[in-house]
Design a protein around this motif. Structure first.
Motif, PDB file in Angstrom:
ATOM      1  N   LEU B 131     -33.513 100.000 -83.214  1.00 36.48           N
ATOM      2  CA  LEU B 131     -34.176  98.880 -82.733  1.00 36.48           C
ATOM      3  C   LEU B 131     -33.352  97.520 -82.490  1.00 36.48           C
ATOM      4  CD1 LEU B 131     -37.943  99.096 -83.434  1.00 36.48           C
ATOM      5  CD2 LEU B 131     -36.899 100.071 -81.508  1.00 36.48           C
ATOM      6  N   GLY B 132     -32.651  97.414 -83.701  1.00 34.83           N
ATOM      7  CA  GLY B 132     -31.880  96.159 -83.834  1.00 34.83           C
ATOM      8  C   GLY B 132     -30.654  96.008 -82.869  1.00 34.83           C
ATOM      9  N   SER B 133     -29.993  97.228 -82.753  1.00 39.98           N
ATOM     10  CA  SER B 133     -29.005  97.283 -81.748  1.00 39.98           C
ATOM     11  C   SER B 133     -29.505  97.272 -80.249  1.00 39.98           C
ATOM     12  CB  SER B 133     -28.146  98.621 -81.959  1.00 39.98           C
ATOM     13  OG  SER B 133     -28.947  99.700 -81.732  1.00 39.98           O
ATOM     14  N   LEU B 134     -30.565  97.854 -80.115  1.00 41.15           N
ATOM     15  CA  LEU B 134     -31.161  97.688 -78.728  1.00 41.15           C
ATOM     16  C   LEU B 134     -31.319  96.464 -78.282  1.00 41.15           C
ATOM     17  CD1 LEU B 134     -32.128  99.229 -76.254  1.00 41.15           C
ATOM     18  CD2 LEU B 134     -34.410  99.341 -77.305  1.00 41.15           C
ATOM     19  N   TYR B 135     -31.989  95.783 -79.194  1.00 42.50           N
ATOM     20  CA  TYR B 135     -32.637  94.141 -79.024  1.00 42.50           C
ATOM     21  C   TYR B 135     -31.174  93.293 -78.758  1.00 42.50           C
ATOM     22  CZ  TYR B 135     -34.401  89.616 -79.698  1.00 42.50           C
ATOM     23  OH  TYR B 135     -34.792  88.324 -79.473  1.00 42.50           O
ATOM     24  N   GLN B 136     -30.109  93.700 -79.553  1.00 42.35           N
ATOM     25  CA  GLN B 136     -28.929  92.812 -79.572  1.00 42.35           C
ATOM     26  C   GLN B 136     -28.473  93.203 -78.217  1.00 42.35           C
ATOM     27  OE1 GLN B 136     -27.647  90.849 -82.078  1.00 42.35           O
ATOM     28  NE2 GLN B 136     -26.591  90.229 -80.315  1.00 42.35           N
ATOM     29  N   TYR B 137     -28.213  94.329 -77.526  1.00 45.47           N
ATOM     30  CA  TYR B 137     -27.640  94.737 -76.200  1.00 45.47           C
ATOM     31  C   TYR B 137     -28.566  93.776 -75.308  1.00 45.47           C
ATOM     32  CZ  TYR B 137     -26.906  97.479 -72.005  1.00 45.47           C
ATOM     33  OH  TYR B 137     -26.774  97.872 -70.799  1.00 45.47           O
ATOM     34  N   TRP B 138     -29.945  94.146 -75.369  1.00 42.98           N
ATOM     35  CA  TRP B 138     -30.809  93.323 -74.516  1.00 42.98           C
ATOM     36  C   TRP B 138     -30.716  91.718 -74.367  1.00 42.98           C
ATOM     37  CZ3 TRP B 138     -34.694  89.586 -74.693  1.00 42.98           C
ATOM     38  CH2 TRP B 138     -35.363  89.152 -73.542  1.00 42.98           C
ATOM     39  N   SER B 139     -30.283  91.040 -75.465  1.00 42.86           N
ATOM     40  CA  SER B 139     -30.153  89.772 -75.760  1.00 42.86           C
ATOM     41  C   SER B 139     -28.693  89.539 -74.857  1.00 42.86           C
ATOM     42  CB  SER B 139     -29.964  89.436 -77.156  1.00 42.86           C
ATOM     43  OG  SER B 139     -31.112  89.627 -77.812  1.00 42.86           O
ATOM     44  N   ASP B 140     -27.890  90.297 -75.186  1.00 46.49           N
ATOM     45  CA  ASP B 140     -26.528  90.126 -74.582  1.00 46.49           C
ATOM     46  C   ASP B 140     -26.626  89.896 -73.032  1.00 46.49           C
ATOM     47  OD1 ASP B 140     -25.195  89.798 -76.918  1.00 46.49           O
ATOM     48  OD2 ASP B 140     -24.399  91.948 -76.983  1.00 46.49           O
ATOM     49  N   LEU B 141     -27.565  91.215 -72.665  1.00 50.77           N
ATOM     50  CA  LEU B 141     -27.941  91.061 -71.021  1.00 50.77           C
ATOM     51  C   LEU B 141     -28.551  89.800 -70.741  1.00 50.77           C
ATOM     52  CD1 LEU B 141     -29.167  94.648 -70.284  1.00 50.77           C
ATOM     53  CD2 LEU B 141     -26.985  93.454 -69.718  1.00 50.77           C
ATOM     54  N   THR B 219     -45.103  86.878 -69.730  1.00 48.25           N
ATOM     55  CA  THR B 219     -44.167  85.855 -70.286  1.00 48.25           C
ATOM     56  C   THR B 219     -42.830  86.128 -70.158  1.00 48.25           C
ATOM     57  OG1 THR B 219     -44.376  86.991 -72.398  1.00 48.25           O
ATOM     58  CG2 THR B 219     -45.923  85.497 -72.161  1.00 48.25           C
ATOM     59  N   ALA B 220     -42.519  87.403 -69.939  1.00 45.84           N
ATOM     60  CA  ALA B 220     -41.108  87.771 -69.874  1.00 45.84           C
ATOM     61  C   ALA B 220     -40.219  87.519 -71.286  1.00 45.84           C
ATOM     62  CB  ALA B 220     -40.001  87.085 -68.663  1.00 45.84           C
ATOM     63  N   ALA B 221     -40.755  87.549 -72.199  1.00 44.23           N
ATOM     64  CA  ALA B 221     -40.457  87.354 -73.460  1.00 44.23           C
ATOM     65  C   ALA B 221     -40.495  88.709 -74.462  1.00 44.23           C
ATOM     66  CB  ALA B 221     -40.996  86.413 -74.354  1.00 44.23           C
ATOM     67  N   ARG B 240     -42.885  98.765 -82.569  1.00 44.08           N
ATOM     68  CA  ARG B 240     -42.483  98.950 -81.202  1.00 44.08           C
ATOM     69  C   ARG B 240     -41.939  97.629 -80.677  1.00 44.08           C
ATOM     70  NH1 ARG B 240     -47.890  99.077 -77.969  1.00 44.08           N
ATOM     71  NH2 ARG B 240     -47.921  96.841 -78.564  1.00 44.08           N
ATOM     72  N   LEU B 241     -40.883  97.825 -79.844  1.00 37.34           N
ATOM     73  CA  LEU B 241     -40.057  96.902 -79.393  1.00 37.34           C
ATOM     74  C   LEU B 241     -40.518  96.872 -77.643  1.00 37.34           C
ATOM     75  CD1 LEU B 241     -37.911  94.348 -79.575  1.00 37.34           C
ATOM     76  CD2 LEU B 241     -36.288  96.052 -79.402  1.00 37.34           C
ATOM     77  N   ILE B 242     -40.804  95.850 -77.083  1.00 39.39           N
ATOM     78  CA  ILE B 242     -41.027  95.662 -75.707  1.00 39.39           C
ATOM     79  C   ILE B 242     -40.066  94.630 -75.291  1.00 39.39           C
ATOM     80  CG2 ILE B 242     -42.576  95.674 -73.841  1.00 39.39           C
ATOM     81  CD1 ILE B 242     -44.869  95.930 -75.831  1.00 39.39           C
ATOM     82  N   LEU B 243     -39.253  95.033 -74.173  1.00 42.97           N
ATOM     83  CA  LEU B 243     -38.092  94.426 -73.523  1.00 42.97           C
ATOM     84  C   LEU B 243     -38.484  94.374 -72.003  1.00 42.97           C
ATOM     85  CD1 LEU B 243     -35.154  95.961 -75.428  1.00 42.97           C
ATOM     86  CD2 LEU B 243     -36.337  93.742 -75.931  1.00 42.97           C
ATOM     87  N   PRO B 244     -38.489  93.135 -71.392  1.00 45.85           N
ATOM     88  CA  PRO B 244     -38.692  93.063 -69.980  1.00 45.85           C
ATOM     89  C   PRO B 244     -37.505  93.233 -69.451  1.00 45.85           C
ATOM     90  CG  PRO B 244     -38.718  90.959 -71.107  1.00 45.85           C
ATOM     91  CD  PRO B 244     -38.309  91.876 -72.198  1.00 45.85           C
ATOM     92  N   PHE B 245     -37.454  93.733 -68.080  1.00 41.55           N
ATOM     93  CA  PHE B 245     -36.360  93.766 -67.311  1.00 41.55           C
ATOM     94  C   PHE B 245     -36.696  93.183 -65.815  1.00 41.55           C
ATOM     95  CE2 PHE B 245     -34.744  96.162 -70.463  1.00 41.55           C
ATOM     96  CZ  PHE B 245     -33.206  96.160 -70.334  1.00 41.55           C
ATOM     97  N   LEU B 246     -36.072  92.393 -65.165  1.00 41.87           N
ATOM     98  CA  LEU B 246     -36.350  91.710 -63.866  1.00 41.87           C
ATOM     99  C   LEU B 246     -35.786  92.258 -62.789  1.00 41.87           C
ATOM    100  CD1 LEU B 246     -35.091  88.077 -65.314  1.00 41.87           C
ATOM    101  CD2 LEU B 246     -37.479  89.234 -65.691  1.00 41.87           C
ATOM    102  N   ASP B 247     -36.269  91.970 -61.845  1.00 42.05           N
ATOM    103  CA  ASP B 247     -35.822  92.427 -60.185  1.00 42.05           C
ATOM    104  C   ASP B 247     -35.047  91.362 -59.619  1.00 42.05           C
ATOM    105  OD1 ASP B 247     -37.662  90.548 -59.379  1.00 42.05           O
ATOM    106  OD2 ASP B 247     -38.584  91.760 -58.064  1.00 42.05           O
ATOM    107  N   LYS B 248     -34.313  91.426 -58.492  1.00 42.39           N
ATOM    108  CA  LYS B 248     -33.502  90.294 -58.195  1.00 42.39           C
ATOM    109  C   LYS B 248     -34.149  88.979 -57.875  1.00 42.39           C
ATOM    110  CE  LYS B 248     -30.760  93.427 -55.324  1.00 42.39           C
ATOM    111  NZ  LYS B 248     -30.217  94.043 -53.992  1.00 42.39           N
ATOM    112  N   ARG B 249     -35.630  89.022 -57.656  1.00 46.59           N
ATOM    113  CA  ARG B 249     -36.333  87.841 -57.415  1.00 46.59           C
ATOM    114  C   ARG B 249     -36.765  87.252 -58.951  1.00 46.59           C
ATOM    115  NH1 ARG B 249     -40.585  88.740 -52.722  1.00 46.59           N
ATOM    116  NH2 ARG B 249     -40.989  90.864 -53.925  1.00 46.59           N
ATOM    117  N   GLY B 250     -36.293  87.832 -59.874  1.00 43.54           N
ATOM    118  CA  GLY B 250     -36.616  87.164 -61.173  1.00 43.54           C
ATOM    119  C   GLY B 250     -38.084  87.718 -61.795  1.00 43.54           C
ATOM    120  N   ARG B 251     -38.511  88.414 -61.091  1.00 45.77           N
ATOM    121  CA  ARG B 251     -39.930  88.944 -61.788  1.00 45.77           C
ATOM    122  C   ARG B 251     -39.826  90.131 -62.654  1.00 45.77           C
ATOM    123  NH1 ARG B 251     -43.566  90.570 -56.758  1.00 45.77           N
ATOM    124  NH2 ARG B 251     -41.860  92.052 -56.714  1.00 45.77           N
TER     125      ARG B 251
END
Lengths: 153, 273
Positions: B131-141, B219-221, B240-251
């Motif tokens: 989970l830590g490495s996944l969160y780190q990867y998401w934070s980099d993105l 919240t996109a957080a 459980r870790l929940i990570l949001p991903f956006l579309d081109k319009r930022g939603r």
């Protein structure tokens, strides 16, 4: 090649010109760039390299590799050559699956059938446990295809 | 379990991980959702070969289950373990953990209960686990402004060793009732076989999932939860870790949900306790 990057437009929109330049923002990525990017992604995955690792090898950030893979950025000839060497593939690999008109095979027609057939042949081949039988099968197939063994290797 | 990865075999992709075709199918689904059809097809082709010859990962799992049947333990014992130490002499107890003390507990008349605690995300990278490495990867993105699902790198996910524990949730609809799982981690026992959170028969469970997913959508957080629950005759304990991903319009249109099972997860509880 230049015309492939231009899309038809009405004369009134372009001050009498018959074509306007294609842009990523308006028209989206070029299908050929997307195809090349897709091939890059596939090969990178096969090599088990992350975008960051590949980027480090060519002196790019992982975002640049992302943009190459999605086709948002075009890959220059020198960069493509560099990537081909790093990923150990011929340059032609990046254009495999493009037909003569520059369209990507959509996977719904004959190409898809061929892929399924190839997958079945490979599955059956690796299903043969005895290595001698396997090599005999390979020999038969290469003979039937009219190729020499050396050529198939 | 070895870290899942992909390795070149000829021109095809082959799995060298402990998990067989389920693993490759999951990778294929992620590639498909990210919009890379060709790569998805190659993964699927590799998975189908595994399917034709029988999924040895499933056989291995069955063999393991046959050797070590999970022993049912009395529910009371589980419950006692989950409680904090007794307040001896009414003295105040200092909680030493860097996490929220607010625990959300819901239960129903059928004996199902869910205990959910929000945890500080800052503790994750320090742990250095999946989970830590996944969160780190998401934070980099996110730092690179590239938090779109099409930018996801399956090799990076595979390196995290978390492919079987991932859900991808489609949250394009503004109505949480319409959220649906595009990918359900093949190695996650809780909530399997349901296409959407609302389809789960335990309503408190379904409501909790939809609420948490909707909070992240709005919240996109990212959110991190530690959850203990009892659903039917099984008790679960996981992070459980929940990570949001956006579309081109930022939603926020997709959520990547990663599960890490904790000690005491997926234990059958004797009826009547």
């Amino acid at each position: 090649m230049t015309l492939a990057k231009l899309t038809p437009a009405s004369a009134s929109e372009n001050g009498g010109l018959m074509f306007k330049r294609r842009t990523v923002i308006v028209d989206g990525p070029d299908p050929i760039d997307q195809h090349v990017g897709g091939q890059l992604r596939l090969r990178r995955a096969q090599a088990g390299m992350t975008q960051t690792e590949l980027g480090a090898k060519v002196g790019l950030s992982f975002q640049a590799v992302q943009k190459y893979e999605t086709g948002e950025n075009r890959i220059s000839a020198s960069r493509l050559y560099q990537l081909a060497r790093i990923l150990d593939v011929p340059l032609a690999y990046f254009f495999e699956g493009l037909d003569e008109t520059g369209h990507t095979e959509d996977g719904t027609g004959a190409a898809e059938l061929t892929r399924k057939e190839a997958s079945m042949v490979l599955g059956a081949y690796y299903g043969i446990k005895d290595p001698r039988l396997r090599s005999a099968c390979l020999l038969i197939m290469t003979r039937m295809a009219g190729r020499s063994e050396a050529e198939s290797e | 379990m070895p870290t899942p990865s992909v390795a070149p075999v000829g021109t095809e992709i082959a799995c060298v991980a402990d998990e067989g075709c389920s693993y490759l199918r999951a990778l294929s689904t992620i590639e498909h959702i990210a919009g890379f059809e060709h790569t998805a097809r190659c993964y699927a082709a590799a998975a189908s070969r595994c399917r034709e010859q029988g999924c040895w990962a499933a056989r291995k799992r069955d063999a393991r289950a046959a050797v070590e049947p999970p022993a049912p333990i009395p529910f009371k014992a589980v419950h006692r373990m989950s409680l904090p130490p007794a307040f001896a002499g009414h003295e105040a107890v200092t909680v030493q953990f860097n996490r929220s003390n607010l625990v959300d507990i819901v239960s129903d008349c059928s004996g199902n209960y869910i205990e959910r605690r929000c945890i500080d995300l800052g503790t994750l990278p320090a742990r250095g686990d999946s989970l830590g490495s996944l969160y780190q990867y998401w934070s980099d993105l996110r730092a690179a402004g590239a938090c779109r699902f099409s930018n996801i790198d399956t090799v990076q996910l595979a390196r995290s060793g978390i492919i079987g524990k991932l859900h991808i949730v489609d949250v394009r609809s503004s109505d949480p009732q319409d959220f649906r799982f595009e990918l359900f981690g093949y190695d996650v026992s809780i909530g399997r076989y349901y296409e959407s959170p609302r389809a789960h028969p335990v309503s408190i469970w379904a409501d909790g999932l939809m609420r948490d997913y909707n909070t992240v959508r709005l919240t996109a957080a990212p959110r991190l939860h530690r959850i203990r629950c009892r659903l039917g005759d099984t008790s679960h304990h996981y992070t459980r870790l929940i990570l949001p991903f956006l579309d081109k319009r930022g939603r926020v249109t997709r959520l990547l949900v990663a599960i890490r099972e904790e000690a005491g997860d997926n234990i059958k509880v004797q009826a009547g306790h």
